[in-house]
Design an enzyme around this catalytic site. Sequence first.
Site, PDB file in Angstrom:
ATOM      1  N   GLU A 208       0.797  -1.225   0.000  1.00 47.23           N
ATOM      2  CA  GLU A 208       0.000   0.000   0.000  1.00 47.23           C
ATOM      3  C   GLU A 208       0.834   1.283   0.000  1.00 47.23           C
ATOM      4  O   GLU A 208       0.892   2.013   1.007  1.00 47.23           O
ATOM      5  CB  GLU A 208      -0.986  -0.006   1.176  1.00 47.23           C
ATOM      6  CG  GLU A 208      -1.963  -1.159   1.118  1.00 47.23           C
ATOM      7  CD  GLU A 208      -3.011  -1.158   2.233  1.00 47.23           C
ATOM      8  OE1 GLU A 208      -2.904  -0.328   3.150  1.00 47.23           O
ATOM      9  OE2 GLU A 208      -3.927  -2.002   2.176  1.00 47.23           O
TER      10      GLU A 208
ATOM     11  N   GLU B  27      -6.101  -7.970  -0.410  1.00 45.13           N
ATOM     12  CA  GLU B  27      -6.750  -7.696   0.884  1.00 45.13           C
ATOM     13  C   GLU B  27      -8.185  -7.278   0.642  1.00 45.13           C
ATOM     14  O   GLU B  27      -8.466  -6.456  -0.245  1.00 45.13           O
ATOM     15  CB  GLU B  27      -6.066  -6.542   1.645  1.00 45.13           C
ATOM     16  CG  GLU B  27      -4.781  -6.904   2.322  1.00 45.13           C
ATOM     17  CD  GLU B  27      -4.207  -5.739   3.137  1.00 45.13           C
ATOM     18  OE1 GLU B  27      -4.982  -4.887   3.626  1.00 45.13           O
ATOM     19  OE2 GLU B  27      -2.977  -5.693   3.266  1.00 45.13           O
TER      20      GLU B  27
END
Length: 441
Positions: A167, A351
Amino acid sequence: MKFRRADFPSDFLFGTATSSYQIEGHAQGGAGPTHWDSFAATPGNVVGADNGDIACDHLNRWEEDLDLIRDAGFDVYRFSTSWARVLPEGTGTPNAEGLDFYDRLVDGILERGIKPAATLYHWELPQALADRGGWRNRDIGDWFAEFTEVVMGRIGDRVWSAAPINEPFCVGWLSHFLGAHAPGMRDIRATARAMHHILLAHGRSIEVMRGLGMQNLGAVCNFEYVIPADASPAAQKAATLYDGYYNRFFVSGLFNGSYPADVLVGLEPHLPKGWQDDFDTIRAPIDWIGINYYTRKLIGPVDGPWPGHGEVPGTLPKTQVGWEIYPDGLYAFIKRVHEAYARDIPIYITENGMAWDDKVARDGTVSDPRRIAYIEDHLERVKRAADEGLPVKGYFVWSLMDNFEWALGYGPRFGLVHVDYKTLKRTPKASYHALKDALKR
Ligand code: IFM
């Protein structure tokens, strides 16, 4: 669950994900201090003054945790390696205990018939490197290359896949512009530099792993579906810009070798000299892209300096952490990332999941119907994408177990498995059992 494994293509992979600092227990095993330890030690930064010292004690309970993954029938376990556990000073002498841990972990994953998916960096920067400017310092490309070499020199022969950085948006913007995560900065110049150096370090890490002969290398980005807060042109502009630095900046760099013009309006004056020359490194070919997806945001204009916008509360049902539940956004990102950026390489949903204040009932069970519905609804969009021929090849639930949810501490529970933080007892929730049933071969 409304689905069975057989409803998906035969090569589709189901998995679950965790990260080192959130579960391992960072005060143990010879790990060096990280900027998350300092951030958490500063009053007001983390709810309940929680920290990652013990977390889920996965460092000592990893075998039990891997058994849970195997018993659920997951194909893939996505975990991360802590930089400071392996190199306590960030560079230099490795911590043998740390390297041994990841070595045993990978063997343990393989012994259980699971594919190990490693992420090198999931946010716990060694404090020694933070002291030298952290992600603001261009040298982080070299530091990260060294870390990659040390870790993957040890486990790279056995991992199924690897990605350098989890991320980039959170490492860059959330941590340097919004100050919500370590190092807690609120500085546009730091942000621009960090965002660029993250991609530089990503590229350097890919080069190192290719040099080691590794395959199946990717990148993991998070995306938030954005809509304008109202019908005005100003709200449209605000939403587009939010989409720019959140959803377009990193994939543009990785796949197109450029940054979006609307984001450069604010960031270009602060980028390091010669940033355009780094795209050859940043664009090092990758084999897959990971999408982390949770929610959508409504964005409208606010007075003030660039980017001049803010969030407006939405009306959809929300999770424990106030995130609106919007499964259509996941389908939209699979399509968009494929068409505009990744083109033919596989997409994994690396995710997806939700937090709820789950409790163990008197009979020892944990009922989490909202999580079951959340997973079903998102998987329905993933299936739709796969049925339409989009190259989405896997779906990994965040998270295996409740864990340290960063600045929100231990309150939000994202796990398929409940963790009692006093006793560290693991209790599989109803969602775990439902997935186990659906994944049976
Ligand atoms: O817990 C985090 C994880 O570390 C990164 N992605 C989002 C999760 C939920 O907030």
